[in-house]
Every structure is written in structure tokens, then in C-alpha cells.
Write an enzyme that holds these catalytic residues in place. Structure first.
Site, PDB file in Angstrom:
ATOM      1  N   HIS A 267       0.823  -1.205   0.000  1.00  0.00           N
ATOM      2  CA  HIS A 267       0.000   0.000   0.000  1.00  0.00           C
ATOM      3  C   HIS A 267       0.858   1.257   0.000  1.00  0.00           C
ATOM      4  O   HIS A 267       0.461   2.296  -0.496  1.00  0.00           O
ATOM      5  CB  HIS A 267      -0.901   0.056   1.246  1.00  0.00           C
ATOM      6  CG  HIS A 267      -1.786  -1.134   1.408  1.00  0.00           C
ATOM      7  ND1 HIS A 267      -2.726  -1.488   0.485  1.00  0.00           N
ATOM      8  CD2 HIS A 267      -1.870  -2.056   2.394  1.00  0.00           C
ATOM      9  CE1 HIS A 267      -3.368  -2.578   0.898  1.00  0.00           C
ATOM     10  NE2 HIS A 267      -2.858  -2.947   2.045  1.00  0.00           N
TER      11      HIS A 267
ATOM     12  N   HIS B 214       3.606  10.862   5.969  1.00  0.00           N
ATOM     13  CA  HIS B 214       2.870  10.860   7.242  1.00  0.00           C
ATOM     14  C   HIS B 214       3.759  10.272   8.333  1.00  0.00           C
ATOM     15  O   HIS B 214       4.197   9.126   8.227  1.00  0.00           O
ATOM     16  CB  HIS B 214       1.586  10.028   7.108  1.00  0.00           C
ATOM     17  CG  HIS B 214       0.561  10.677   6.237  1.00  0.00           C
ATOM     18  ND1 HIS B 214      -0.414   9.981   5.559  1.00  0.00           N
ATOM     19  CD2 HIS B 214       0.362  11.988   5.944  1.00  0.00           C
ATOM     20  CE1 HIS B 214      -1.174  10.845   4.884  1.00  0.00           C
ATOM     21  NE2 HIS B 214      -0.717  12.064   5.091  1.00  0.00           N
TER      22      HIS B 214
ATOM     23  N   THR C 123      -6.116   7.351   7.091  1.00  0.00           N
ATOM     24  CA  THR C 123      -6.560   7.477   5.694  1.00  0.00           C
ATOM     25  C   THR C 123      -6.608   6.121   4.991  1.00  0.00           C
ATOM     26  O   THR C 123      -6.827   6.051   3.798  1.00  0.00           O
ATOM     27  CB  THR C 123      -5.636   8.417   4.893  1.00  0.00           C
ATOM     28  OG1 THR C 123      -4.343   7.809   4.778  1.00  0.00           O
ATOM     29  CG2 THR C 123      -5.511   9.770   5.547  1.00  0.00           C
TER      30      THR C 123
HETATM   31 ZN   LIG Z   1      -0.644   7.927   5.322  1.00  0.00          ZN
END
Ligand SMILES: [Zn+2]
Length: 241
Positions: free
Chosen positions: A82, A126, A193
Site C-alpha cells: 500500500h 505521514h 486514511t
Molecule cells: Zn498515510
């Protein structure tokens, strides 16, 4: 021949994607909430991330500088199917209102997930922190194309399309190298998210982007593809700045 290759790619991603979610097609963001009972917040949540940080939602506030004390090393880097994720050894902290949040990992999205003034940046990182109650605080850093990013240079040769192979890295975390000089930020409440899209996440997005070279950006794009969840309704929330 071409067909054969793409079919094998699809099979591979199905085998390794932990709960069969993705960024495209029938397991894409629109359907996350239906894929698993545990993912229902993706569908019914009212404080979801990412968001478009635009004028209409901004509220001027007296917000304090972020207190960041990073004193540890990165442990390893992996492509989990991902995102590209860097796991971090303990010892790096973000302090919020006297609460201590420990940096666990950072990872990347191309293009950015949050938008600023309705615009994507080409990449967003992030930095995910947890406190001892399991509460989450995320710092978002935008990237724009420019000079080579020295922090990324230190591990870019380890990036690979191979999934779930942890590669040890030798990177001392320095906030000065990872974050922009100007640490003014947007503050809002949101969610993870990615599934399960859990809410109650404290979000801090720096207004100023950092730079990355065109070649470095291409490398991330090539490996991750488009891995941004579309922006979500802001609803009753405000963004402090
Ligand atoms: Zn993220």
C-alpha cells in the site's frame, strides 16, 4: 505476453494485501466501508481524512509551535503493498499539551492525500505517533519538486517493488532533515486514511513543503503508484492555523 504479466501482478497484490483493500476498482476507497465490518468507519465516519484544507474551513487560532524531539534511528524500510513505510526505533517523541506521543513509523503517498487550497502536492509523508493510551497523532509533510532530498537519499537505494520485505536501514532521524524550516502548521481532527479509517486522530500538516528531486519523486511513483485516498467531507470540522 503483456496480459500474462498484468494478471500475475494482480494475483500477487491479492495474496499480499492484508484485508484485500486497494486504491483502485472494486476494492478501492469507495468500497472500503463494505469490504469488512471492521472498516465501517470508512463509510459512516464524519471526521474522515484526508481533507481539502481551504479558506472556507480555516479558523485563525493561537496555536503553539510543535514540540518535536527525535532522537532515534530508523529500523527498516518496506513496501507493504500500500505504501513505502519506514519503521522507527523507540526514542523519538512529539509532545502535545503535555502528552507524549512516540514516533512509530513514517510512510508516503503519491500524490498527496490532503490538499491545500484544493491542490495536491506530488507527494506527502505521514509521521505516525502513538501515546500510551493508543491515541494517534500524525504529522503531514508535503513534497514539491526541487532539490534532492538528503534524508531520502539515505535509503532510496533500498526501495523496491517487492512486497513485505523488510530491509534494515541506517538512518538517524533528524527533524531538521525531515521537516521544513518553517514549522507553521494546520491542525484538525481526522482519521486514518487507510482502513479501518479509525477516527480521533490528531492531524498536523506543515504549511511549507520540503523539496524532492524529480528523479526521487519518480522512484516513489513507480513503486507505489497512485496511493491517495480522495479527500473526504469536512462536515462540522474547522482547521486551525
Ligand atoms: Zn498515510
Amino acid at each position: 505476453m503483456k496480459k500474462l504479466i498484468s494478471l500475475s501482478l494482480i494475483t500477487t497484490s491479492f495474496i499480499f494485501a492484508s484485508s484485500h483493500w486497494s486504491y483502485q476498482g472494486h476494492t478501492g476507497p469507495k468500497y472500503w466501508g463494505d469490504l469488512d465490518e471492521k472498516f465501517k468507519m470508512c463509510k459512516i465516519g464524519k471526521n474522515q481524512s484526508p481533507i481539502d484544507i481551504k479558506k472556507e474551513v480555516l479558523v485563525k487560532a493561537c496555536i503553539k509551535p510543535l514540540k518535536i524531539s527525535y532522537n532515534s534511528k530508523a529500523k527498516n524500510v518496506l513496501n507493504n503493498g500500500h505504501t513505502i513505510k519506514v519503521n522507527v526505533e523507540s526514542g523519538s517523541y512529539l509532545y502535545i499539551d503535555g502528552k507524549k506521543f512516540e514516533l512509530k513509523q513514517f510512510h508516503f503517498h503519491t500524490p498527496s492525500e490532503n490538499k491545500i487550497n484544493s491542490k495536491h502536492y506530488p507527494m506527502e509523508a505521514h509521521f505516525v505517533h502513538l501515546n500510551n493510551k493508543g491515541e494517534i497523532a500524525v504529522i503531514g509533510v508535503m513534497f514539491k519538486v526541487g532539490k534532492e532530498n538528503k534524508a531520502i537519499t539515505k535509503f532510496q537505494n533500498l526501495l523496491t517493488k517487492q512486497i513485505n520485505i523488510k530491509k534494515p536501514i541506517y538512518l538517524t532521524l533528524k527533524a531538521d532533515e525531515l521537516f521544513p524550516k518553517n514549522r507553521d502548521y494546520y491542525r484538525f481532527n481526522g482519521s486514518l486514511t487507510t482502513p479501518p479509517c479509525s477516527e480521533g486522530v490528531r492531524w498536523y500538516v506543515f504549511k511549507e513543503p520540503v523539496e524532492i528531486s524529480k528523479e526521487q519523486l519518480k522512484l516513489f511513483e513507480k513503486i507505489m503508484g497512485k496511493n491517495n485516498r480522495p479527500t473526504q467531507p469536512v462536515n462540522a470540522r474547522k482547521v486551525l492555523y
